[in-house]
Design a protein around this motif. Sequence first.
Motif, PDB file in Angstrom:
ATOM      1  N   VAL A   2      43.656   4.790 -19.012  1.00 51.58           N
ATOM      2  CA  VAL A   2      43.373   3.433 -18.655  1.00 51.58           C
ATOM      3  C   VAL A   2      42.502   2.619 -19.228  1.00 51.58           C
ATOM      4  CG1 VAL A   2      44.015   4.111 -16.416  1.00 51.58           C
ATOM      5  CG2 VAL A   2      41.594   3.705 -16.870  1.00 51.58           C
ATOM      6  N   VAL A   3      42.734   1.568 -19.636  1.00 51.58           N
ATOM      7  CA  VAL A   3      41.686   0.549 -20.599  1.00 51.58           C
ATOM      8  C   VAL A   3      41.127  -0.521 -20.040  1.00 51.58           C
ATOM      9  CG1 VAL A   3      42.673   1.341 -22.624  1.00 51.58           C
ATOM     10  CG2 VAL A   3      43.730  -0.551 -21.575  1.00 51.58           C
ATOM     11  N   SER A   4      41.377  -0.954 -18.911  1.00 48.35           N
ATOM     12  CA  SER A   4      40.828  -1.945 -17.881  1.00 48.35           C
ATOM     13  C   SER A   4      40.594  -1.900 -16.615  1.00 48.35           C
ATOM     14  CB  SER A   4      41.835  -3.190 -18.356  1.00 48.35           C
ATOM     15  OG  SER A   4      42.879  -3.106 -17.254  1.00 48.35           O
ATOM     16  N   GLU A   5      39.957  -2.734 -15.937  1.00 41.67           N
ATOM     17  CA  GLU A   5      39.872  -2.515 -14.675  1.00 41.67           C
ATOM     18  C   GLU A   5      41.243  -2.722 -13.726  1.00 41.67           C
ATOM     19  OE1 GLU A   5      37.280  -5.620 -12.938  1.00 41.67           O
ATOM     20  OE2 GLU A   5      38.624  -7.336 -13.848  1.00 41.67           O
ATOM     21  N   GLY A   6      42.074  -3.545 -14.154  1.00 39.89           N
ATOM     22  CA  GLY A   6      43.469  -3.550 -13.792  1.00 39.89           C
ATOM     23  C   GLY A   6      44.035  -2.252 -13.652  1.00 39.89           C
ATOM     24  N   GLU A   7      44.185  -1.625 -14.761  1.00 40.23           N
ATOM     25  CA  GLU A   7      45.095  -0.379 -14.770  1.00 40.23           C
ATOM     26  C   GLU A   7      44.259   0.836 -14.050  1.00 40.23           C
ATOM     27  OE1 GLU A   7      46.765  -0.947 -19.484  1.00 40.23           O
ATOM     28  OE2 GLU A   7      45.167   0.514 -19.350  1.00 40.23           O
ATOM     29  N   LEU A   8      42.895   0.702 -13.974  1.00 35.18           N
ATOM     30  CA  LEU A   8      42.021   1.568 -13.154  1.00 35.18           C
ATOM     31  C   LEU A   8      42.406   1.410 -11.883  1.00 35.18           C
ATOM     32  CD1 LEU A   8      39.930   3.850 -12.660  1.00 35.18           C
ATOM     33  CD2 LEU A   8      38.158   2.046 -12.748  1.00 35.18           C
ATOM     34  N   TYR A   9      42.465  -0.213 -11.440  1.00 29.81           N
ATOM     35  CA  TYR A   9      42.725  -0.344 -10.070  1.00 29.81           C
ATOM     36  C   TYR A   9      44.116   0.121  -9.555  1.00 29.81           C
ATOM     37  CZ  TYR A   9      42.940  -3.102  -5.629  1.00 29.81           C
ATOM     38  OH  TYR A   9      43.152  -3.633  -4.550  1.00 29.81           O
ATOM     39  N   THR A  10      45.064  -0.046 -10.739  1.00 33.34           N
ATOM     40  CA  THR A  10      46.449   0.436 -10.395  1.00 33.34           C
ATOM     41  C   THR A  10      46.468   1.917 -10.198  1.00 33.34           C
ATOM     42  OG1 THR A  10      47.274  -1.392 -11.511  1.00 33.34           O
ATOM     43  CG2 THR A  10      48.852   0.478 -10.958  1.00 33.34           C
ATOM     44  N   GLY A  43      39.803  12.703 -11.196  1.00 35.39           N
ATOM     45  CA  GLY A  43      39.437  13.635 -12.063  1.00 35.39           C
ATOM     46  C   GLY A  43      40.251  13.627 -13.516  1.00 35.39           C
ATOM     47  N   ARG A  44      41.399  13.206 -13.322  1.00 34.06           N
ATOM     48  CA  ARG A  44      42.435  13.107 -14.370  1.00 34.06           C
ATOM     49  C   ARG A  44      42.458  11.812 -14.912  1.00 34.06           C
ATOM     50  NH1 ARG A  44      46.564  16.526 -11.435  1.00 34.06           N
ATOM     51  NH2 ARG A  44      48.078  14.810 -12.081  1.00 34.06           N
ATOM     52  N   ILE A  45      41.717  10.815 -14.762  1.00 33.09           N
ATOM     53  CA  ILE A  45      41.727   9.432 -15.390  1.00 33.09           C
ATOM     54  C   ILE A  45      40.596   9.434 -16.500  1.00 33.09           C
ATOM     55  CG2 ILE A  45      41.353   7.143 -14.996  1.00 33.09           C
ATOM     56  CD1 ILE A  45      42.281   7.524 -12.052  1.00 33.09           C
ATOM     57  N   HIS A  46      41.096   8.986 -17.556  1.00 34.22           N
ATOM     58  CA  HIS A  46      40.127   8.676 -18.962  1.00 34.22           C
ATOM     59  C   HIS A  46      40.116   7.050 -19.127  1.00 34.22           C
ATOM     60  CE1 HIS A  46      42.341  12.787 -20.216  1.00 34.22           C
ATOM     61  NE2 HIS A  46      41.543  12.723 -19.137  1.00 34.22           N
ATOM     62  N   PHE A  47      39.078   6.833 -19.164  1.00 34.44           N
ATOM     63  CA  PHE A  47      38.848   5.176 -19.433  1.00 34.44           C
ATOM     64  C   PHE A  47      38.606   4.966 -20.898  1.00 34.44           C
ATOM     65  CE2 PHE A  47      37.210   1.349 -16.782  1.00 34.44           C
ATOM     66  CZ  PHE A  47      37.645   0.518 -17.825  1.00 34.44           C
ATOM     67  N   HIS A  48      39.487   4.207 -21.350  1.00 31.79           N
ATOM     68  CA  HIS A  48      39.245   3.854 -23.079  1.00 31.79           C
ATOM     69  C   HIS A  48      38.512   2.346 -23.019  1.00 31.79           C
ATOM     70  CE1 HIS A  48      41.085   6.834 -25.487  1.00 31.79           C
ATOM     71  NE2 HIS A  48      41.756   7.487 -24.345  1.00 31.79           N
ATOM     72  N   GLY A  49      38.595   1.604 -24.180  1.00 34.78           N
ATOM     73  CA  GLY A  49      38.420   0.485 -24.424  1.00 34.78           C
ATOM     74  C   GLY A  49      37.131   0.333 -25.360  1.00 34.78           C
ATOM     75  N   ASN A  50      37.218  -0.904 -26.101  1.00 37.83           N
ATOM     76  CA  ASN A  50      36.297  -1.056 -27.155  1.00 37.83           C
ATOM     77  C   ASN A  50      35.101  -1.941 -26.529  1.00 37.83           C
ATOM     78  OD1 ASN A  50      38.165  -3.014 -27.521  1.00 37.83           O
ATOM     79  ND2 ASN A  50      36.681  -4.099 -28.941  1.00 37.83           N
ATOM     80  N   ASN A  51      35.590  -2.475 -25.211  1.00 46.33           N
ATOM     81  CA  ASN A  51      34.419  -3.449 -24.752  1.00 46.33           C
ATOM     82  C   ASN A  51      34.414  -3.319 -23.224  1.00 46.33           C
ATOM     83  OD1 ASN A  51      32.506  -5.446 -24.737  1.00 46.33           O
ATOM     84  ND2 ASN A  51      34.038  -7.265 -24.754  1.00 46.33           N
ATOM     85  N   LYS A  52      34.192  -2.285 -22.674  1.00 44.96           N
ATOM     86  CA  LYS A  52      33.902  -2.047 -21.297  1.00 44.96           C
ATOM     87  C   LYS A  52      32.938  -3.033 -20.814  1.00 44.96           C
ATOM     88  CE  LYS A  52      35.233   2.742 -21.689  1.00 44.96           C
ATOM     89  NZ  LYS A  52      35.177   2.746 -23.353  1.00 44.96           N
ATOM     90  N   THR A  53      33.226  -3.702 -19.534  1.00 44.66           N
ATOM     91  CA  THR A  53      32.277  -4.500 -19.210  1.00 44.66           C
ATOM     92  C   THR A  53      31.372  -3.757 -18.102  1.00 44.66           C
ATOM     93  OG1 THR A  53      33.352  -5.161 -17.231  1.00 44.66           O
ATOM     94  CG2 THR A  53      33.864  -6.433 -19.036  1.00 44.66           C
ATOM     95  N   PRO A  54      30.176  -4.263 -17.817  1.00 42.52           N
ATOM     96  CA  PRO A  54      29.392  -3.336 -16.793  1.00 42.52           C
ATOM     97  C   PRO A  54      30.190  -3.203 -15.513  1.00 42.52           C
ATOM     98  CG  PRO A  54      28.103  -5.057 -18.045  1.00 42.52           C
ATOM     99  CD  PRO A  54      29.295  -5.121 -18.443  1.00 42.52           C
ATOM    100  N   ASP A  55      30.770  -4.226 -14.969  1.00 44.10           N
ATOM    101  CA  ASP A  55      31.607  -4.303 -13.926  1.00 44.10           C
ATOM    102  C   ASP A  55      32.557  -3.145 -13.878  1.00 44.10           C
ATOM    103  OD1 ASP A  55      29.906  -6.196 -12.588  1.00 44.10           O
ATOM    104  OD2 ASP A  55      31.474  -7.821 -13.045  1.00 44.10           O
ATOM    105  N   GLU A  56      33.375  -2.908 -15.180  1.00 43.55           N
ATOM    106  CA  GLU A  56      34.399  -2.102 -15.195  1.00 43.55           C
ATOM    107  C   GLU A  56      33.850  -0.388 -15.256  1.00 43.55           C
ATOM    108  OE1 GLU A  56      37.873  -4.080 -17.774  1.00 43.55           O
ATOM    109  OE2 GLU A  56      35.929  -3.334 -18.734  1.00 43.55           O
TER     110      GLU A  56
END
Length: 443
Positions: free
Chosen positions: A86-94, A103-116
């Motif tokens: 996932v690469v955003s709070e929206g994809e993570l929330y989904t 445990g099988r979720i990986h969080f990508h992104g070049n500008n993750k916000t503190p909230d994310e």
Amino acid sequence: MFLHGTSTINTKGHLEIGGCDTVELKEKYGTPLYIVDEALVRQRSREYVEAFKQSGLSFQVAYASKAFCTLAMCRLAEEEGLSLDVVSEGELYTALQAGFPVGRIHFHGNNKTPDEIQMAITAGIGCFVVDNFTEIHLLNAIAKENGAKVNVLLRVTPGVEAHTHEYISTGQTDSKFGFDIGNGSAFEAVKLSSEQSNLNLLGVHSHIGSQIFEVEGFQMAVERVAAFAKSVKEQLNVIFQVVNLGGGFGIRYMEGDTPLKISEYVKAITDGVKQHFAGTYDKLPEIWVEPGRSIVGDAGTTLYTVGTSKDIPGVRKYVAVDGGMTDNPRPALYESKYEAMLANRGKDQVEETVSVAGKCCESGDMLIWDLDLPKVNSGDLLAVSCTGAYNYAMASNYNRIRRPAVVFVKDGSSDLVVKRESLNDIVANDVIPERIQKQPSFN
């Protein structure tokens, strides 16, 4: 049009997908309509898993949800034993709403916000893919505030430019993504990360591009990442438990596209790992990959209804459909090309060449140039193939056009997985300030 997966032309001359007649799908769900061949999505997923099992290496196949992310797709990925990128709070929330194993979720992104980051730590996701020095410090600080120690991979750029469109190349030195191996920033990132009290450095991540039709780029990336791993082990005594080699595996959109079999991509990667890491590590690292397009791309078809036409003698004939760049912006963004057919007249002979226009108020809203079709009539159904990846994901409400519905089809049954937007949905988040509220009139 090349028929992918379970697609066929039935006895009525109609395009059929997953045992479902597209003419009947139009009558039930309307158009534009995204149709997903569920059996083909599952087949592609299993091809990856089986190919890695054949290698004998430990592995994770993480579906890159940015290609197509819905609750149903997350459930399907879980059922097929995939992990999730996932690469955003929206994809993570989904993913979380779908009950995907955290445990099988990986969080990508070049500008993750503190909230994310906070959201992901609270959820207990399996791994963060860290993209820059700012994130190293930010992630460590937030993890410390939460009394957590989080797993991380460092995204590195190996200096490999795959044969792909310039906008979707990501492995070269000049990229917004990751730490460059060549200039030493990747080495400094490993050193810094390994010193952080609340980060557990698992290894590195590398992604060289998208829609790649050869294995040489992946082989070169493995070689360079392995050389980097050797230098890190020798100088910092850091061993990578995980090496993530990203995605980018190509699919066939048009005649002339020559993607390899999934097993060939996987074999090239795993053979390279065995060759180049053998002299460095006693135990080979676990290999992760992140296919998205190659799992859902050719499983998707978009169905449109033909409306108006405009014939310019000696120039071209335009045929307009009830969708366009709002449901498929890729031709405008990347000059992407697609194949298509008349879904309600699949056995008719070609009679004319047309260019398919969308309905948006933009001259650039063109889906396909110079498409050979039977004589096109208003009310015909146009099916555009290979729209499973980055079409629904990139869809917009430009001109306040409603986004289409999505259906999964399998074994003669169709299931709605995303409802068509309503007109009320279009204005649901609009607010009129009190100062410009309509005032009562006094006569």
